[in-house]
Design an enzyme around this catalytic site. Structure first.
Site, short mmCIF file in Angstrom:
data_model
loop_
_atom_site.label_atom_id
_atom_site.label_comp_id
_atom_site.label_asym_id
_atom_site.label_seq_id
_atom_site.Cartn_x
_atom_site.Cartn_y
_atom_site.Cartn_z
N HIS A 1 121.11 -12.46 21.77
CA HIS A 1 119.76 -11.39 22.34
C HIS A 1 119.90 -10.09 23.91
CE1 HIS A 1 116.99 -12.89 19.66
NE2 HIS A 1 116.80 -13.76 19.72
N HIS B 1 123.51 -16.89 19.40
CA HIS B 1 122.45 -16.27 18.70
C HIS B 1 120.83 -15.65 20.92
CE1 HIS B 1 117.74 -16.67 17.30
NE2 HIS B 1 117.26 -16.49 18.62
N GLU B 2 121.29 -16.81 20.75
CA GLU B 2 120.93 -16.02 22.44
C GLU B 2 121.75 -15.31 23.51
OE1 GLU B 2 117.90 -17.00 23.46
OE2 GLU B 2 117.71 -18.80 22.05
#
Length: 218
Positions: free
Chosen positions: A33, A29-30
């Site tokens: 980003h 997820h990170e």
């Protein structure tokens, strides 16, 4: 001390699978980003070592422990400097979407492995349990992060879709939004009333959709 008396969000027998799945989901997820922000010209996350699949760069120790104990937690937020974007609104939406979509993509890619593991009878080795946990947690994170409350990605997406005037008004009340967010997630009756139906119906619906799709090929 009897550690089995501790109240965990996951049963002890599922905890190893949950730990691995959460670390994987948070990292993907990170990273998503950070990677998308970097591709749109923002070097901030890259300079801080966040464009990496190394979990150490993304995990917040307290947030990680809390999600095991209480079922709610967080990773280190990726720093984003919108001034590097040529089209801040478009880039902002895509950067915010990248995290939740990466979780959905991971669940999508793990599903055929789950079906194959089931066909070959690998459940006794824990492979089915692990894959199921990865899929479940990533689907939950996909839905969870699209909730339009600060500081979640869903709120950031709305910020970039509304007018500047509306955005300015939203920023004035953002601090209260975070308070509402904490109330909803930390008070069980509110959690059950407002979010229970969301996860009760959407998580199984997405799971069934993935099952239906991959069952056509396997």
């Amino acid at each position: 001390m009897d550690f089995t008396s501790l109240s965990l969000a996951y049963p002890w027998e599922q905890l190893p699978y949950a730990l691995f799945a959460i670390i994987l989901a948070f990292t993907i997820h990170e990273f998503a980003h950070a990677y998308v922000a970097y591709k749109f010209g923002d070097p901030t996350a890259y300079q801080q070592g966040r464009v990496t699949l190394n979990p150490v760069a993304h995990l917040d120790l307290f947030g990680f422990i809390l999600i095991i104990l209480a079922g709610i937690g967080w990773a280190k937020p990726v720093p984003v400097n919108r001034y590097y974007f040529k089209n801040p609104r478009l880039a902002g939406v895509l950067v915010s979407l990248a995290g939740p979509l990466s979780n959905l993509l991971l669940a999508f890619l793990c599903f055929p492995l789950l079906l194959l593991a089931d066909q070959f009878g690998l459940g006794y080795k824990g492979i089915i349990e692990l894959l199921f946990m990865i899929i479940k947690i990533n689907i939950v994170l996909f839905i969870f992060n699209l909730i339009p409350l600060p500081p979640l990605d869903g709120y950031r997406i709305i910020e970039d879709l509304v007018s500047n005037r509306t955005r300015a008004k939203m920023s004035q009340y953002e601090q209260y939004g975070i308070f509402i967010f904490l109330l909803i997630f930390l008070i069980p009756p509110l959690n059950k009333l407002l979010l229970g139906p969301l996860f009760q119906y959407l998580v199984p619906a997405i799971y069934r959709a993935l099952d239906t799709f991959w069952s056509l090929f396997l």
